[in-house]
Design a protein around this motif. Structure first.
Motif, mmCIF file in Angstrom:
data_model
loop_
_atom_site.group_PDB
_atom_site.id
_atom_site.type_symbol
_atom_site.label_atom_id
_atom_site.label_comp_id
_atom_site.label_asym_id
_atom_site.label_seq_id
_atom_site.Cartn_x
_atom_site.Cartn_y
_atom_site.Cartn_z
ATOM 1 N N SER A 4 -7.588 -13.054 7.797
ATOM 2 C CA SER A 4 -6.714 -12.698 9.061
ATOM 3 C C SER A 4 -7.469 -12.176 10.270
ATOM 4 C CB SER A 4 -5.194 -12.989 8.892
ATOM 5 O OG SER A 4 -4.674 -13.161 7.937
ATOM 6 N N ASN A 5 -7.147 -12.107 11.565
ATOM 7 C CA ASN A 5 -7.578 -11.171 12.529
ATOM 8 C C ASN A 5 -6.315 -10.018 13.465
ATOM 9 O OD1 ASN A 5 -10.425 -11.268 12.552
ATOM 10 N ND2 ASN A 5 -9.429 -13.934 14.025
ATOM 11 N N VAL A 6 -6.676 -9.163 13.112
ATOM 12 C CA VAL A 6 -5.455 -7.640 13.320
ATOM 13 C C VAL A 6 -6.408 -7.534 14.817
ATOM 14 C CG1 VAL A 6 -4.410 -6.419 12.147
ATOM 15 C CG2 VAL A 6 -4.484 -7.895 11.237
ATOM 16 N N GLU A 7 -5.156 -7.092 15.583
ATOM 17 C CA GLU A 7 -6.178 -6.444 16.794
ATOM 18 C C GLU A 7 -4.950 -5.413 17.654
ATOM 19 O OE1 GLU A 7 -7.290 -9.306 20.219
ATOM 20 O OE2 GLU A 7 -8.760 -9.884 18.815
ATOM 21 N N ILE A 8 -5.199 -4.134 17.481
ATOM 22 C CA ILE A 8 -3.978 -3.771 17.545
ATOM 23 C C ILE A 8 -5.254 -3.010 18.607
ATOM 24 C CG2 ILE A 8 -2.579 -1.503 16.524
ATOM 25 C CD1 ILE A 8 -2.150 -4.402 15.680
ATOM 26 N N ALA A 9 -4.122 -2.358 19.914
ATOM 27 C CA ALA A 9 -4.751 -1.725 20.810
ATOM 28 C C ALA A 9 -4.934 -0.197 20.642
ATOM 29 C CB ALA A 9 -3.603 -2.371 21.956
ATOM 30 N N GLY A 10 -3.074 0.263 19.487
ATOM 31 C CA GLY A 10 -3.134 1.549 19.436
ATOM 32 C C GLY A 10 -3.551 1.915 18.109
ATOM 33 N N VAL A 11 -2.833 3.226 17.784
ATOM 34 C CA VAL A 11 -3.191 3.551 16.701
ATOM 35 C C VAL A 11 -2.405 2.104 14.704
ATOM 36 C CG1 VAL A 11 -2.804 5.402 14.442
ATOM 37 C CG2 VAL A 11 -3.405 5.708 17.727
ATOM 38 N N VAL A 12 -3.273 1.929 14.506
ATOM 39 C CA VAL A 12 -2.588 1.537 12.788
ATOM 40 C C VAL A 12 -2.153 1.934 11.846
ATOM 41 C CG1 VAL A 12 -4.986 0.709 12.571
ATOM 42 C CG2 VAL A 12 -2.793 -0.755 11.953
ATOM 43 N N TYR A 13 -0.876 1.488 11.504
ATOM 44 C CA TYR A 13 -1.197 3.318 10.094
ATOM 45 C C TYR A 13 -1.304 2.313 8.595
ATOM 46 C CZ TYR A 13 0.001 6.545 13.452
ATOM 47 O OH TYR A 13 0.360 7.899 14.135
ATOM 48 N N LEU A 14 -1.963 2.401 7.822
ATOM 49 C CA LEU A 14 -2.320 1.938 7.296
ATOM 50 C C LEU A 14 -1.617 2.315 5.609
ATOM 51 C CD1 LEU A 14 -6.350 0.878 7.212
ATOM 52 C CD2 LEU A 14 -4.116 -0.412 7.919
ATOM 53 N N ALA A 15 -0.753 1.914 5.707
ATOM 54 C CA ALA A 15 0.079 2.592 4.791
ATOM 55 C C ALA A 15 0.267 2.247 2.792
ATOM 56 C CB ALA A 15 1.951 2.291 4.517
ATOM 57 N N GLU A 16 0.237 2.972 2.212
ATOM 58 C CA GLU A 16 0.216 2.941 0.653
ATOM 59 C C GLU A 16 0.585 1.469 0.319
ATOM 60 O OE1 GLU A 16 1.720 5.826 -1.675
ATOM 61 O OE2 GLU A 16 3.813 5.458 -0.833
ATOM 62 N N THR A 17 1.292 1.082 0.845
ATOM 63 C CA THR A 17 1.433 -0.108 0.386
ATOM 64 C C THR A 17 0.802 -1.627 1.310
ATOM 65 O OG1 THR A 17 3.801 -0.441 1.276
ATOM 66 C CG2 THR A 17 4.332 0.761 -0.568
ATOM 67 N N LEU A 18 0.302 -1.304 1.654
ATOM 68 C CA LEU A 18 -0.492 -2.039 2.566
ATOM 69 C C LEU A 18 -1.364 -2.886 1.920
ATOM 70 C CD1 LEU A 18 -0.628 -3.793 5.094
ATOM 71 C CD2 LEU A 18 -2.642 -1.971 5.256
ATOM 72 N N GLN A 19 -1.122 -4.427 1.592
ATOM 73 C CA GLN A 19 -1.664 -5.455 1.202
ATOM 74 C C GLN A 19 -2.663 -6.153 2.002
ATOM 75 O OE1 GLN A 19 -1.062 -7.230 -2.496
ATOM 76 N NE2 GLN A 19 -0.197 -5.613 -3.669
ATOM 77 N N ALA A 20 -4.068 -6.312 2.639
ATOM 78 C CA ALA A 20 -4.275 -7.317 3.672
ATOM 79 C C ALA A 20 -5.969 -7.973 3.223
ATOM 80 C CB ALA A 20 -4.545 -5.774 5.108
ATOM 81 N N LYS A 21 -5.179 -8.920 3.934
ATOM 82 C CA LYS A 21 -7.216 -9.794 3.719
ATOM 83 C C LYS A 21 -6.913 -9.836 5.236
ATOM 84 C CE LYS A 21 -6.168 -11.217 -1.055
ATOM 85 N NZ LYS A 21 -6.373 -12.329 -1.669
ATOM 86 N N ALA A 22 -7.959 -9.209 6.003
ATOM 87 C CA ALA A 22 -7.949 -9.354 7.283
ATOM 88 C C ALA A 22 -8.664 -7.913 8.200
ATOM 89 C CB ALA A 22 -6.509 -9.193 8.319
#
Lengths: 369, 132
Positions: free
Chosen positions: B87-105
């Motif tokens: 997947s594609n994630v585009e965040i213009a600002g700040v992205v907070y990658l929390a400890e519970t995140l599971q991302a295939k992107a």
């Protein structure tokens, strides 16, 4: 109104845990405003300089034993780090890093002074121990002197080496296992090669040498005798006529008569007339003094006292001691005999002792049964 | 917003979060949110958020492309489009990658703040915000 709708749709504020943030405690030397070591000096990184007023003040080569440059030590280096809460909108926060962390470990003067003092103390303790061990005797080759004066060269001491016995000498101590021969048959010293008794002076000198140097090899007791024998002043014209067997055992009483018939008694360590005027070593004199009484005690009874065989048959002795009653072995009857009469066995009565109850005949000794 | 204990308070009113995908809800297709979006359900498709942050709660799940003009708080799961395509994630600002995140992107953001425990399978591009 919208807030109410939002509250109704989305809900109340929620507190969610993000976790432990991944951060960097030190931005590294390449961070803007920090110092890094380059070409023998601390220089500001390619980022913003620390101070625009005196940019060259930080470019100093630290001396040996000196710390960081004074400016760097006094003024804290500033490393900018991005703020987590507002990294984009707010200006970057600045984290103060202590200048002491930038000091090289080698440039701490206190540690060097401590190591120097420790080394000096170790040297002094070692020197003191060396002096104590050697007892102040600096002639020992391995001793360490605390003074700077060179040690005198060790004088080689002649070791008391026992010379090899001459071929005609035959050794200093002779052990003779052959039977004793009379003096007339004894060989002359020149012929037999018997070593003369040494004078006490060389032996005493040898012992003194041995005592002075405890590290010298132990010399067997024969060595001083041999060396003394090699001295010409100690040679005597008359040879010692008696050979000594140090471990001679006293003769048994039964063998004494036969020994007396075969050969005369040998007195151990007896001073011969030829050796008389010459002074003997103290050790030999003492040994001879100790050995002489024992030899006389052993040899005297062997030579004079005949073996006594005890007989049987004495029944009674008269109180006056003039007659004794014996049993006749043939008739088994008691017979009275007086002094001088002959017993049935053939021996004559020589003495009658009433007190001890003994009758002594020519060959036997009877006691009351 | 965040405190020293690594916690954040999601205030919908203050953060202008006007939309919410409630737990157990399922959205298929493109979802455009004018204002902040709080996702606790499941969305399969593209998500476009303007005028507010995107908050992907731990129980929320999005599979598709995500575009946000503000900040993003990612606690949940971002699935891949397929086994071969992330997947594609585009965040213009700040992205907070929390400890519970599971991302295939693959994530493109202005700035990212990472927390220990976040599992990200993909690339992260961070670019400073464009100056107008």
């Amino acid at each position: 109104m919208n807030h109410s709708i939002t509250r109704l749709v989305v809900g109340e504020p929620i507190q969610v845990r993000l976790g432990r943030r991944v951060t960097q405690t030190h931005a590294g030397p390449s961070a803007a405003g920090s110092l890094h070591w380059c070409k023998g000096g601390w220089v500001p990184s390619s980022g913003a300089p620390l101070s625009s007023a005196a940019p060259a003040a930080h470019v100093q080569r630290p001396r040996a034993g000196a710390g960081a440059p004074p400016d760097a030590a006094s003024s804290a280096s500033v490393v900018p780090l991005a703020d987590a809460d507002s990294p984009a909108q707010e200006p970057a926060a600045r984290k103060v890093v202590s200048a002491a962390r930038l000091r090289p470990a080698k440039s701490r003067p206190g540690r060097r002074i401590g190591w120097a003092l420790a080394g000096l103390a170790a040297v002094m303790v070692g020197a003191g121990l060396a002096v104590v061990w050697t007892g102040g005797d600096l002639e020992v080759p391995w001793s360490v002197s605390a003074t700077s004066a060179p040690l005198p060269a060790p004088v080689p001491k002649p070791l008391p080496i026992a010379p090899a016995p001459a071929p005609d000498d035959g050794g200093a101590v002779r052990v003779v296992s052959a039977p004793y021969t009379p003096d007339a048959e004894a060989p002359s010293p020149a012929a037999s090669g018997t070593a003369p008794i040494p004078s006490p002076a060389p032996a005493a000198a040898e012992q003194a040498v041995v005592r002075q140097d405890p590290l010298a090899p132990v010399v067997a007791p024969a060595a001083p005798v041999a060396s003394a024998a090699s001295a010409p002043s100690a040679r005597l014209p008359a040879p010692p006529p008696v050979s000594v067997h140090a471990h001679a055992t006293p003769a048994k009483p039964k063998d004494a008569p036969q020994a007396a018939q075969v050969r005369p008694a040998v007195i151990l360590d007896e001073a011969t007339p030829a050796v008389g005027p010459v002074a003997r070593p103290a050790s030999l004199v003492a040994s001879s003094a100790k050995a002489a009484p024992s030899s006389t005690k052993v040899e005297a009874p062997v030579a004079t006292r005949p073996p006594v065989t005890r007989g049987s048959g004495l029944v009674a002795i008269t109180p006056d001691g003039k007659s004794a009653v014996f049993t006749n072995p043939k008739t088994r009857l008691p017979v009275q005999y007086k002094v001088g009469e002959q017993l049935p066995g053939g021996d004559s009565i020589r003495a009658i002792d009433f007190k001890e109850g003994k009758v002594v005949t020519s060959t036997k000794e009877y006691s009351l049964d | 917003m965040t405190n020293d204990n690594g916690e954040i308070v999601i205030d919908p009113v203050a953060m202008n979060i006007v939309n919410r995908v409630a737990p157990g809800s399922f959205q298929s297709g493109t979802y455009r949110s004018a204002g902040g979006l709080l996702v606790e359900g499941k969305i399969e498709g593209d998500v476009e958020v303007t005028g507010g942050p995107l908050v992907l709660m731990p129980e929320g799940e999005i599979t598709g492309s995500i575009r946000v003009d503000g900040e993003a708080y990612l606690f949940g799961t971002i699935g891949a489009l397929s086994e071969q395509e992330l997947s594609n994630v585009e965040i213009a600002g700040v992205v907070y990658l929390a400890e519970t995140l599971q991302a295939k992107a693959n994530i493109t953001c202005g700035t990212f703040v990472n927390y220990h425990g976040a599992r990200i399978y993909g690339h992260i591009w961070s670019s400073p915000p464009r100056e107008s």
